[in-house]
Scaffold this active site. Structure first.
Site: not given
Ligand code: PMP
Length: 292
Positions: A161
């Site tokens: 991330k």
């Molecule tokens: N894809 C992207 C590009 C994101 O920014 C997020 C949000 N964090 C997600 C998927 C979903 O991830 P999560 O469920 O861990 O928040």
């Protein structure tokens, strides 16, 4: 719901910053820092429900993993990051809100090679209740097709991330919003359905859940939670490559993410969906689980 807009650098309270509780407006970094110029920066997005972060350890672990994937080490354990997070939530007296941890490389070297630059960590939190718009949940959101594609895992550290991976997401979301859509659907480098700009994608085909294999984009914590809930409820989950034209097979579709929670989708380009039984079951179960 009208929201009073206060810029994020002018709010009140404190931010946890490199081991201290710093008054919110003073939580600053120098303009010449490696994270800003070269995207040596990773972050998290977490939700607080009734004073508690849902899946906090998973988020703290992903923050550390994200940094390792782009070549630096956050000098705190998962347990310590959890502790700092809980401290700032308590200090800010947050009941239902959002948490934004961010880690980046500092200013010692301002060139591509920056090994040894200080790793900074800050954790901010603010009140942000999840709110329910009946219209949205009846009709679902509308997505256009993004111009940008999710890169191959050989092109970028796609499991991280990392701030750098958000450049194309930000651009896609901006174009979508300007054109009157709620979000954009991004394809992967092979032309398969990947994810929206900040949330994962699912569709319901004859009662079963279909979702793209998360090997070139974030395997969201919400995505994994929803897969578990579905299986516990006897719903078959199929992770596979999904071609854009295969969206015509889906009756329901939704996005998942910490911020998005489970957001029903009404349309992606020319393909239309109607929020229905499976989406509603998963939404109810998710809403209960995060507050359990
Ligand atoms: N894809 C992207 C590009 C994101 O920014 C997020 C949000 N964090 C997600 C998927 C979903 O991830 P999560 O469920 O861990 O928040």
């Amino acid at each position: 719901m009208a929201e009073e807009f206060i810029p994020f650098d002018k709010r009140e309270g404190f931010i946890w910053y490199n081991g201290e509780l710093v008054p919110w407006p003073d939580a600053k970094t120098h303009i010449l820092n490696h994270g800003l110029h070269y995207a040596s920066c990773v972050f998290e997005g977490e939700r607080v429900y009734e004073g508690k972060v849902f899946k906090l350890s998973e988020h703290s672990q992903r923050l550390k993993d994200s940094a390792n994937l782009i070549g630096f080490d956050i000098p705190y354990s998962v347990e310590e990051i959890n502790e700092f997070t809980n401290l700032i939530i308590k200090t800010q007296n947050i009941t239902d809100g959002y948490v934004r941890p961010v880690a980046w490389l500092g200013s010692e070297r301002m060139k591509i090679y920056a090994k040894g630059n200080t790793v900074h960590l800050a954790i901010a939190t603010w009140e942000w209740p999840a709110y329910f718009s009946e219209e949205l949940y009846e009709k679902g959101i509308r997505l256009c097709w993004a111009k940008w594609k999710r890169p191959s895992p050989e092109t970028a550290p796609t499991a991280s991330k990392a701030a750098g991976l958000y450049m194309i997401a930000t651009m896609s979301k901006q174009i979508a919003t300007d054109d009157g859509y709620d979000d954009a659907m991004m394809l992967d480098y092979q032309g398969n359905i990947a994810e929206a700009t900040g949330a994962n994608f699912f569709m319901v085909v004859d009662g079963a859940l279909h979702t793209p294999i998360a090997d070139c984009f974030l395997d969201g914590i919400t995505r994994r939670t929803v897969i578990d809930i579905a299986k516990e409820n006897g719903i078959e989950v199929i992770e596979r490559r999904i071609k854009p034209e295969e969206l015509s097979q889906g009756q329901e579709a939704f996005l998942t993410g910490t911020a998005a929670e489970i957001t029903p989708v009404g349309a992606i380009g020319e393909y239309e969906f109607k929020p229905g039984k499976v989406t509603n079951l998963l939404m109810d179960a998710y809403h209960k689980l995060v507050r359990a």
